[in-house]
Design a protein around this motif. Structure first.
Motif: not given
Ligand code: SAM
Ligand code: SF4
Length: 362
Positions: A53-55, A95-97, A126-129, A149-151, A217-225, A356-359
Motif C-alpha cells: 500500500y506504500c511502495m 520511510g523507515e526512521p 513510527t516504525t516498522n520495528a 509499530i506497523s504490523i 487500523f488506518i483506512e487504506y489511503m491513495p498514497l502508494g503506487p 508517495p507516503m514513504s517520501a
Molecule cells: N516505515 C514506518 C512505518 O511503516 O511505520 C514509518 C513510515 S510509514 C509511511 C507511516 C505509516 O503510514 C504506517 O503506519 C503505514 O501503515 C502508513 N501508510 C503507508 N501507506 C499508507 C496508505 N496508502 N494508506 C494508509 N496508511 C499508509
C-alpha cells in the motif's frame, strides 16, 4: 517513464506562500482557525520493507545525500518549531526512521529542548520495528517516549506477501522489547488491503489484546503506487467494525477521548483475552481534517501542511542560503496559513499527491 521515476520526488511548487490576511500570531495557524501543535519529522525516504500500500516492489528513487537534511539542520528546525511556533510534540517517521543511524542522537538533542509550556516535547517514533529490539533501550535512554509499530498481519506468510519481506519475527520482537523498556503505550498500526491481508482484523486485535498493545487500523489511503487504490474495493472503518464485532464486544468511547487524535476508539472485550482499546483512523470515510493539528517536514526539508496537499514550502534551501531562525519561522507560518480545509479523498476529481507516503512521512 519507469515507475521509480514516476514516484520520485516532485520539484517545489511554491517558494513563498501568500500570507495576506494572516493574523499576527507566532503560532502555526491557518485560515480555518486550526493550530499546528504536532510536528511529523521524516528522517529518510528509504525503507527496508516494500508494503504494497506504500511502495512499489522495486522501491522508489531515493533522495541523494546532499538533498537530505543533515542532523544539525533537523535539530535546528526542531528547535525553531518549539521555540517560535508553538509545537508541543514531535513524531519521527519516514520511510523507515530506524534506517537513520543517528536517530538516537537526534532524539537526544530534541529531548533536551522545551516547548512553549516549558516541558520536554513528547517524542514518539513510527516504525516498522525491524532492528528496534537492539535499539529500543538506547532510544528510551535518549528521551524517546513511545512507539507506533506497523504490523499489518500476524500470519508470517501473509505479512511477507504484504511487505514483500519475510520479517514478521523481527517486528514482533521489536514490539516486545519496546514494551519491556517502557516505550509505552506500544501502539500497533495496521492497514488492511482487500485481497491481501483483509482477513487480519480479528487476529491482529487478539494478538494486541494478549500483549497489551493498542491497535489502530488506518483506512487504506491513495498514497502508494499509482493505480493500486480503488475507492470501491477499500476496506472501510465500517467493514472493520463489522469484522471485529463477530469476535469481540466493542463499546465506543465517543468523542470525549478523541481530542485532536484521528483515531476513534472502542473498548474491546472477549471471554478469553484481557480487555483493551482498539482504534480506527477513518481518513477516507470519516475525515478529521477539521481537527488536524499536524505540520509535516520531509527528509529534504519541505513543509507540507497536509498529507494530501499540493503545496510544499522549502526550508532547506533558505537555511543553506543563510536565513535566520526568524525568517525560517515566518516561512513555516506561511506554509501552514495556506492549508486547505480538507483533503477531499472521497470527492470526485481527487488527485493523488506526487509524493508517495514513504517520501512524505506518515
Ligand atoms: N516505515 C514506518 C512505518 O511503516 O511505520 C514509518 C513510515 S510509514 C509511511 C507511516 C505509516 O503510514 C504506517 O503506519 C503505514 O501503515 C502508513 N501508510 C503507508 N501507506 C499508507 C496508505 N496508502 N494508506 C494508509 N496508511 C499508509
Ligand atoms: Fe516502509 Fe513504512 Fe512504507 Fe511499509 S509503510 S514500505 S515500512 S515506509
Amino acid at each position: 517513464m519507469n515507475s521509480s521515476v514516476a514516484l520520485g520526488i516532485p520539484t517545489v511548487r511554491s517558494a513563498v506562500p501568500d500570507v495576506s490576511g494572516r493574523p499576527k500570531t507566532p503560532l502555526l495557524t491557518d485560515r480555518f482557525g486550526r493550530i499546528g501543535r504536532d510536528l511529523r519529522v521524516s528522517l529518510t525516504d528509504k525503507c527496508n520493507l516494500r508494503c504494497q500500500y506504500c511502495m512499489p516492489e522495486e522501491g522508489i528513487q531515493a533522495l541523494p545525500n546532499d538533498r537530505l537534511l543533515t542532523d544539525d539542520e533537523i535539530v535546528r528546525l526542531i528547535g525553531i518549531s518549539l521555540d517560535k511556533l508553538g509545537i508541543e510534540e514531535i513524531r519521527f517517521t519516514g520511510g523507515e526512521p530506524l534506517l537513520r543511524k543517528s536517530l538516537e542522537t537526534i532524539v537526544g538533542e530534541a529531548a533536551t529542548m522545551t516547548n512553549h509550556l516549558g516541558e520536554k516535547p513528547e517524542l514518539s517514533l513510527t516504525t516498522n520495528a525491524l532492528g528496534l529490539a537492539k535499539r529500543a533501550q538506547k532510544l528510551k535512554d535518549a528521551g524517546l517516549d513511545r512507539v507506533n509499530i506497523s504490523i499489518d498481519s500476524i500470519d508470517r506468510e501473509n505479512y511477507a506477501a504484504l511487505t514483500r519481506r519475510d520479517r514478521l519475527p523481527d517486528a514482533i520482537e521489536g514490539a516486545r522489547v519496546a514494551q519491556e523498556v517502557g516505550l509505552t503505550p506500544v501502539k500497533i498500526n495496521a492497514v488492511l488491503m482487500p485481497g491481501v491481508n483483509g482477513d487480519q482484523a480479528s487476529p491482529l486485535l487478539a494478538f494486541c489484546l494478549e500483549h497489551g498493545y493498542q491497535l489502530r487500523f488506518i483506512e487504506y489511503m491513495p498514497l502508494g503506487p499509482r493505480g493500486t487504490w480503488k475507492r470501491e474495493d477499500m476496506i472501510t472503518a465500517e467493514d472493520i467494525l463489522e469484522m471485529l464485532q463477530k469476535d469481540f464486544r466493542l463499546t465506543p468511547y465517543g468523542d470525549t477521548v478523541r481530542g485532536t487524535s484521528p483515531a476513534e476508539l472502542w473498548r474491546a472485550e472477549s471471554d478469553d483475552l484481557p480487555a483493551g482499546d482498539v482504534g480506527i483512523i477513518a481518513s477516507v470515510t470519516r475525515p478529521f481534517c477539521g481537527n488536524c493539528d499536524r505540520t509535516r517536514m520531509t527528509a529534504d526539508g519541505k513543509i507540507r501542511n497536509c498529507l494530501f496537499g499540493d503545496s510544499e514550502i522549502d526550508l532547506m534551501g533558505m537555511m543553506r542560503d543563510g536565513a535566520t531562525d526568524d525568517e525560517i519561522a515566518d516561512r513555516w507560518r506561511g506554509a501552514m496559513w495556506i492549508k486547505k480545509a480538507g483533503h477531499g479523498i472521497d470527492d470526485e476529481g481527487f488527485l493523488q499527491p506526487d509524493r508517495p507516503m514513504s517520501a512524505i512521512g506518515g
